[in-house]
Design a protein around this motif. Structure first.
Motif, PDB file in Angstrom:
ATOM      1  N   PRO A  63      14.743  23.972  65.708  1.00  0.00           N
ATOM      2  CA  PRO A  63      14.722  22.772  64.820  1.00  0.00           C
ATOM      3  C   PRO A  63      15.152  23.037  63.586  1.00  0.00           C
ATOM      4  O   PRO A  63      14.957  24.094  62.775  1.00  0.00           O
ATOM      5  CB  PRO A  63      13.448  22.316  64.866  1.00  0.00           C
ATOM      6  CG  PRO A  63      12.665  23.880  65.017  1.00  0.00           C
ATOM      7  CD  PRO A  63      13.545  24.643  65.755  1.00  0.00           C
ATOM      8  N   ALA A  64      15.679  21.952  62.830  1.00  0.00           N
ATOM      9  CA  ALA A  64      16.226  22.052  61.374  1.00  0.00           C
ATOM     10  C   ALA A  64      14.993  21.948  60.732  1.00  0.00           C
ATOM     11  O   ALA A  64      13.711  21.800  60.975  1.00  0.00           O
ATOM     12  CB  ALA A  64      16.949  20.690  61.117  1.00  0.00           C
ATOM     13  N   PRO A 105      18.710  31.633  68.073  1.00  0.00           N
ATOM     14  CA  PRO A 105      20.041  31.645  67.393  1.00  0.00           C
ATOM     15  C   PRO A 105      19.772  30.927  65.950  1.00  0.00           C
ATOM     16  O   PRO A 105      18.577  30.184  65.903  1.00  0.00           O
ATOM     17  CB  PRO A 105      20.915  30.693  68.137  1.00  0.00           C
ATOM     18  CG  PRO A 105      20.205  30.066  69.212  1.00  0.00           C
ATOM     19  CD  PRO A 105      18.761  30.983  69.164  1.00  0.00           C
ATOM     20  N   LYS A 106      20.585  31.383  65.126  1.00  0.00           N
ATOM     21  CA  LYS A 106      20.593  30.598  63.675  1.00  0.00           C
ATOM     22  C   LYS A 106      20.469  28.809  63.970  1.00  0.00           C
ATOM     23  O   LYS A 106      21.437  28.319  64.812  1.00  0.00           O
ATOM     24  CB  LYS A 106      21.466  30.815  62.840  1.00  0.00           C
ATOM     25  CG  LYS A 106      21.531  30.409  61.419  1.00  0.00           C
ATOM     26  CD  LYS A 106      22.304  31.471  60.575  1.00  0.00           C
ATOM     27  CE  LYS A 106      23.555  30.705  60.305  1.00  0.00           C
ATOM     28  NZ  LYS A 106      24.216  31.420  59.327  1.00  0.00           N
ATOM     29  N   PRO A 107      19.608  28.186  63.268  1.00  0.00           N
ATOM     30  CA  PRO A 107      19.507  26.733  63.500  1.00  0.00           C
ATOM     31  C   PRO A 107      20.807  26.099  63.470  1.00  0.00           C
ATOM     32  O   PRO A 107      21.656  26.570  62.388  1.00  0.00           O
ATOM     33  CB  PRO A 107      18.409  26.374  62.569  1.00  0.00           C
ATOM     34  CG  PRO A 107      17.553  27.543  61.915  1.00  0.00           C
ATOM     35  CD  PRO A 107      18.671  28.575  62.332  1.00  0.00           C
ATOM     36  N   THR A 108      21.246  25.028  64.205  1.00  0.00           N
ATOM     37  CA  THR A 108      22.456  24.098  64.206  1.00  0.00           C
ATOM     38  C   THR A 108      22.270  23.613  62.503  1.00  0.00           C
ATOM     39  O   THR A 108      21.488  23.124  62.501  1.00  0.00           O
ATOM     40  CB  THR A 108      22.353  23.275  65.099  1.00  0.00           C
ATOM     41  OG1 THR A 108      22.179  23.898  66.418  1.00  0.00           O
ATOM     42  CG2 THR A 108      23.595  22.410  65.303  1.00  0.00           C
TER      43      THR A 108
ATOM     44  N   VAL C  26      27.191  17.524  66.267  1.00  0.00           N
ATOM     45  CA  VAL C  26      27.381  16.916  65.168  1.00  0.00           C
ATOM     46  C   VAL C  26      26.264  15.953  64.707  1.00  0.00           C
ATOM     47  O   VAL C  26      25.851  16.134  63.581  1.00  0.00           O
ATOM     48  CB  VAL C  26      28.696  16.028  65.417  1.00  0.00           C
ATOM     49  CG1 VAL C  26      29.018  15.266  64.119  1.00  0.00           C
ATOM     50  CG2 VAL C  26      29.815  17.087  65.466  1.00  0.00           C
ATOM     51  N   VAL C  27      25.701  15.327  65.758  1.00  0.00           N
ATOM     52  CA  VAL C  27      24.373  14.422  65.602  1.00  0.00           C
ATOM     53  C   VAL C  27      23.472  15.299  64.884  1.00  0.00           C
ATOM     54  O   VAL C  27      22.906  14.855  63.832  1.00  0.00           O
ATOM     55  CB  VAL C  27      24.339  13.936  66.903  1.00  0.00           C
ATOM     56  CG1 VAL C  27      22.822  13.094  66.413  1.00  0.00           C
ATOM     57  CG2 VAL C  27      25.117  13.042  67.416  1.00  0.00           C
ATOM     58  N   LEU C  28      22.986  16.551  65.404  1.00  0.00           N
ATOM     59  CA  LEU C  28      21.985  17.248  64.839  1.00  0.00           C
ATOM     60  C   LEU C  28      22.324  17.532  63.245  1.00  0.00           C
ATOM     61  O   LEU C  28      21.346  17.450  62.343  1.00  0.00           O
ATOM     62  CB  LEU C  28      21.652  18.450  65.736  1.00  0.00           C
ATOM     63  CG  LEU C  28      21.208  18.009  67.275  1.00  0.00           C
ATOM     64  CD1 LEU C  28      21.293  19.400  68.078  1.00  0.00           C
ATOM     65  CD2 LEU C  28      19.790  17.462  66.829  1.00  0.00           C
ATOM     66  N   GLY C  71      14.504  12.333  68.816  1.00  0.00           N
ATOM     67  CA  GLY C  71      13.283  11.567  68.143  1.00  0.00           C
ATOM     68  C   GLY C  71      13.053  12.343  66.887  1.00  0.00           C
ATOM     69  O   GLY C  71      12.506  11.646  66.103  1.00  0.00           O
ATOM     70  N   ASP C  72      12.839  13.631  66.942  1.00  0.00           N
ATOM     71  CA  ASP C  72      12.225  14.287  65.993  1.00  0.00           C
ATOM     72  C   ASP C  72      13.349  14.402  64.755  1.00  0.00           C
ATOM     73  O   ASP C  72      12.907  14.665  63.568  1.00  0.00           O
ATOM     74  CB  ASP C  72      12.129  16.021  66.351  1.00  0.00           C
ATOM     75  CG  ASP C  72      11.083  16.164  67.467  1.00  0.00           C
ATOM     76  OD1 ASP C  72      10.184  15.305  67.511  1.00  0.00           O
ATOM     77  OD2 ASP C  72      11.081  17.291  67.990  1.00  0.00           O
ATOM     78  N   TYR C  73      14.497  14.035  65.205  1.00  0.00           N
ATOM     79  CA  TYR C  73      15.386  14.112  64.032  1.00  0.00           C
ATOM     80  C   TYR C  73      15.816  12.569  63.514  1.00  0.00           C
ATOM     81  O   TYR C  73      16.784  12.337  62.829  1.00  0.00           O
ATOM     82  CB  TYR C  73      17.055  14.568  64.681  1.00  0.00           C
ATOM     83  CG  TYR C  73      16.945  16.099  64.630  1.00  0.00           C
ATOM     84  CD1 TYR C  73      17.631  16.867  63.905  1.00  0.00           C
ATOM     85  CD2 TYR C  73      16.249  16.908  65.679  1.00  0.00           C
ATOM     86  CE1 TYR C  73      17.622  18.233  63.758  1.00  0.00           C
ATOM     87  CE2 TYR C  73      16.310  18.118  65.880  1.00  0.00           C
ATOM     88  CZ  TYR C  73      16.890  18.817  64.906  1.00  0.00           C
ATOM     89  OH  TYR C  73      16.751  20.373  64.840  1.00  0.00           O
TER      90      TYR C  73
END
Lengths: 111, 100, 134
Positions: A63-64, A105-108, C26-28, C71-73
């Motif tokens: 997650p970000a 992996p490193k977060p997107t 790209v969305v994330l 949803g979290d995003y």
């Protein structure tokens, strides 16, 4: 390909030190990665690492930080769901550092 | 002479399956794989075209169906094969026509 | 910075090309910019949301579980075109059930997917500032 050696076991990592294969992860390699960055893993660290692993298992992404912060607040309590708390635990950045120890992996979108 | 035709594009993206069916001789086989497997699902125009294509047998690559979550939607009369089955099909026909 | 309406228009099936996965990434990444984001799935794009995908057999990553993280995003407007589903013999039941938690409503779970017909979707697209097509 670089590798980390712990107790005679070899773990492949990429050029930034992230595990190449998530399935190779165990607690020993997490401890070794933390020790190499002068970080002593406490129960509080493990809460976040375990949370990240569960998140990845379910959604197939790391997650970000913003998402992590919110989700930690919901799961572990409001006092932990803020970036100050997370940065105290992981001064190199909760996304980068905690994900690395968790074998993800490193977060997107994380540069 | 028996021919194996392979189609790997979605029937909604290109008309290659239609062309393949129109040119395939009776007794030949069409193998659907990658996005071509969507043609094998019930309720699509492609599945009707397959049903109406007399004398041609149709196969679909199982792992590609599973990947796309559409195993349960498979139309009747289409045989599922795995990678070994793919190889057997290739070995069992005189020529291969790969439609791209 | 003024918020803009971003629409990601998804038209391709998930594994035959890399478009679907690229769009999702790209969305994330774009979610960090806190814009007003919507996704639309039309044509073969609706196949991306089909539930029960299992990619072990083709040796590719199954990225479909990631849609459940949207949803979290704060990406909670996911339009699916009705006609595209019907042409493919699909219904909403065949798709993942995507939800988001409304913080302003005691974290109530709400549906993210909105089933729209072609003309309704045309209106949604017309209302966007930026449409990115994948």
């Amino acid at each position: 390909m670089a590798a980390i050696e712990v107790n005679g076991k070899s773990y492949e990592v990429d050029e930034e030190g992230y595990l190449s294969d998530l399935n190779q992860w165990d607690k020993d390699v997490a401890e070794a990665m933390a020790n190499a960055e002068d970080c002593k893993l406490t129960d509080e660290h493990w809460d976040i690492i375990n949370f990240l692993r569960e998140y990845y298992e379910e959604y197939q992404i790391a997650p970000a930080v913003r998402v992590l912060t919110k989700a930690v607040g919901k799961k572990l309590g409001k006092d932990k769901g803020n970036s100050k708390y997370l940065y105290e635990l992981f001064p190199y950045g909760p996304g980068k550092q905690a994900c690395k120890y968790a074998g993800l992996p490193k977060p997107t979108g994380c540069v | 002479m028996s021919t194996l035709h392979t189609v790997n594009k979605s029937p909604f993206e290109t008309n290659v399956l239609e062309i393949c069916i129109s040119l395939a001789k009776s007794g030949s086989t069409v193998l659907l794989y990658e996005d071509g497997v969507y043609a094998a699902t019930e309720g699509t125009r492609a599945a009707v075209a397959i049903k109406n294509a007399n004398g041609i047998s149709f196969c679909v690559l199982g792992p590609d169906l599973q990947a796309r979550g559409i195993e349960g939607k498979l139309a009747n009369d289409i045989k599922v094969v795995d990678y070994d089955g793919f190889v057997d099909l290739v070995a069992g026909h005189d020529t291969i026509q790969a439609w791209l | 910075m003024a918020t803009k309406k971003f629409m990601y228009l998804n038209r391709k099936a998930p594994y035959g090309t890399v478009y679907a996965l690229e769009s999702l990434e790209v969305v994330l990444i774009g979610a960090a910019f806190e814009q007003d984001v919507s996704l639309a799935f039309i044509g073969d794009g609706v196949y991306q949301l089909v539930k029960g995908q299992k990619t072990d057999g083709i040796g590719m990553k199954n990225f479909s579980p990631t849609f459940a993280a949207l949803g979290d995003y704060e990406v909670n407007k996911i339009y699916v075109e009705k006609e595209s589903l019907e042409e493919r013999g699909l219904t909403l039941e065949d798709l993942q059930h995507l939800v988001w938690e409304d913080e302003d409503d005691d974290y109530a779970e709400k549906d993210s997917i909105r089933l729209v017909n072609r003309s309704e979707l045309a209106d949604v697209l017309d209302d966007q500032d930026i449409v990115l097509s994948f």
